[in-house]
Write a protein that holds these residues in place. Structure first.
Motif, PDB file in Angstrom:
ATOM      1  N   ARG A   3      53.699  18.402  12.209  1.00  0.00           N
ATOM      2  CA  ARG A   3      53.749  16.599  12.003  1.00  0.00           C
ATOM      3  C   ARG A   3      52.310  16.100  11.175  1.00  0.00           C
ATOM      4  NH1 ARG A   3      56.289  19.809  15.194  1.00  0.00           N
ATOM      5  NH2 ARG A   3      58.622  18.916  16.565  1.00  0.00           N
ATOM      6  N   ARG A   6      52.604  14.616   8.051  1.00  0.00           N
ATOM      7  CA  ARG A   6      53.528  14.365   7.708  1.00  0.00           C
ATOM      8  C   ARG A   6      52.764  12.843   7.871  1.00  0.00           C
ATOM      9  NH1 ARG A   6      58.567  16.572  10.632  1.00  0.00           N
ATOM     10  NH2 ARG A   6      57.271  17.254  11.575  1.00  0.00           N
ATOM     11  N   GLY A  35      61.770  15.880  20.529  1.00  0.00           N
ATOM     12  CA  GLY A  35      62.308  14.857  19.593  1.00  0.00           C
ATOM     13  C   GLY A  35      62.017  13.555  19.377  1.00  0.00           C
ATOM     14  N   GLU A  37      58.948  12.446  18.060  1.00  0.00           N
ATOM     15  CA  GLU A  37      57.760  12.490  17.981  1.00  0.00           C
ATOM     16  C   GLU A  37      58.396  12.552  16.311  1.00  0.00           C
ATOM     17  OE1 GLU A  37      53.729  14.231  16.374  1.00  0.00           O
ATOM     18  OE2 GLU A  37      54.944  15.585  17.813  1.00  0.00           O
ATOM     19  N   ASP A  38      59.331  13.152  16.275  1.00  0.00           N
ATOM     20  CA  ASP A  38      59.704  13.007  14.531  1.00  0.00           C
ATOM     21  C   ASP A  38      60.460  11.956  14.418  1.00  0.00           C
ATOM     22  OD1 ASP A  38      59.244  15.988  13.909  1.00  0.00           O
ATOM     23  OD2 ASP A  38      60.798  16.533  14.833  1.00  0.00           O
ATOM     24  N   THR A  39      61.404  11.339  15.475  1.00  0.00           N
ATOM     25  CA  THR A  39      62.300  10.169  15.707  1.00  0.00           C
ATOM     26  C   THR A  39      61.343   8.926  15.110  1.00  0.00           C
ATOM     27  OG1 THR A  39      64.008  11.319  16.565  1.00  0.00           O
ATOM     28  CG2 THR A  39      63.786   8.819  16.681  1.00  0.00           C
ATOM     29  N   TYR A  42      59.727   9.624  11.582  1.00  0.00           N
ATOM     30  CA  TYR A  42      61.277   9.212  10.394  1.00  0.00           C
ATOM     31  C   TYR A  42      61.220   7.631  10.535  1.00  0.00           C
ATOM     32  CZ  TYR A  42      60.533  14.208   8.582  1.00  0.00           C
ATOM     33  OH  TYR A  42      60.359  15.004   8.409  1.00  0.00           O
ATOM     34  N   ILE A  78      65.526  13.129   5.470  1.00  0.00           N
ATOM     35  CA  ILE A  78      65.056  13.992   5.822  1.00  0.00           C
ATOM     36  C   ILE A  78      65.293  15.423   6.139  1.00  0.00           C
ATOM     37  CG2 ILE A  78      64.561  13.903   8.837  1.00  0.00           C
ATOM     38  CD1 ILE A  78      65.165  11.523   8.817  1.00  0.00           C
ATOM     39  N   ASP A  82      64.090  19.080  10.917  1.00  0.00           N
ATOM     40  CA  ASP A  82      63.707  17.285  11.461  1.00  0.00           C
ATOM     41  C   ASP A  82      65.078  16.694  11.804  1.00  0.00           C
ATOM     42  OD1 ASP A  82      61.208  18.635  11.268  1.00  0.00           O
ATOM     43  OD2 ASP A  82      60.369  17.525   9.814  1.00  0.00           O
ATOM     44  N   ARG A  83      65.525  16.570  10.472  1.00  0.00           N
ATOM     45  CA  ARG A  83      67.392  16.438  10.435  1.00  0.00           C
ATOM     46  C   ARG A  83      67.645  16.337  11.916  1.00  0.00           C
ATOM     47  NH1 ARG A  83      72.524  14.641   8.837  1.00  0.00           N
ATOM     48  NH2 ARG A  83      72.334  13.280   7.667  1.00  0.00           N
ATOM     49  N   THR A  85      66.872  17.590  14.429  1.00  0.00           N
ATOM     50  CA  THR A  85      66.283  17.297  15.524  1.00  0.00           C
ATOM     51  C   THR A  85      66.496  15.308  16.069  1.00  0.00           C
ATOM     52  OG1 THR A  85      64.373  18.989  15.327  1.00  0.00           O
ATOM     53  CG2 THR A  85      63.451  17.537  16.609  1.00  0.00           C
ATOM     54  N   VAL A  86      66.422  15.008  15.279  1.00  0.00           N
ATOM     55  CA  VAL A  86      66.020  13.056  15.307  1.00  0.00           C
ATOM     56  C   VAL A  86      67.597  13.162  15.774  1.00  0.00           C
ATOM     57  CG1 VAL A  86      66.254  11.405  13.746  1.00  0.00           C
ATOM     58  CG2 VAL A  86      64.266  13.029  13.324  1.00  0.00           C
TER      59      VAL A  86
END
Length: 105
Positions: A3, A6, A35, A37-39, A42, A78, A82-83, A85-86
């Motif tokens: 992360r 990224r 989730g 943080e990833d969201t 992105y 994504i 990760d996809r 997760t988002v």
């Protein structure tokens, strides 16, 4: 890709999150749950957290929206996991009932 790496890549490309969160709200308008943080990484590269939070879509509609953004808007796809997760995060916390939609205090 980790992360932190990224986020660095997004910053170097000039697509870092559009609004930095306040210290007590690490993900801005997005609720701090698994989730987030990833969201945040992105989605806020192009949109405000509030725009994301106000949508209130089902998982199927979030998925279709992400496909549309890739196919029609030039968004980079994504990668997994990760996809997923988002999508899990958005459909759980910003589904049709919008349980975490930020309300004025």
């Amino acid at each position: 890709m980790p992360r932190s790496l990224r986020l660095l890549v997004l910053a170097l490309l000039g697509t870092a999150p559009s609004a930095m969160a306040q210290a007590d709200e690490p993900y801005g308008a997005l609720v701090d749950r698994p989730g987030a943080e990833d969201t945040f990484i992105y989605c806020t590269a192009c949109h405000s957290g509030m725009l994301v939070a106000q949508q209130g879509l089902s998982r199927e509609r979030w998925d279709k929206l992400m496909v549309w953004m890739v196919e029609e808007q030039g968004m980079q796809e994504i990668p997994e996991p990760d996809r997923t997760t988002v999508l899990d995060y958005l459909s759980t916390h910003y589904g049709p009932d919008r349980p975490n939609f930020p309300r004025p205090k």
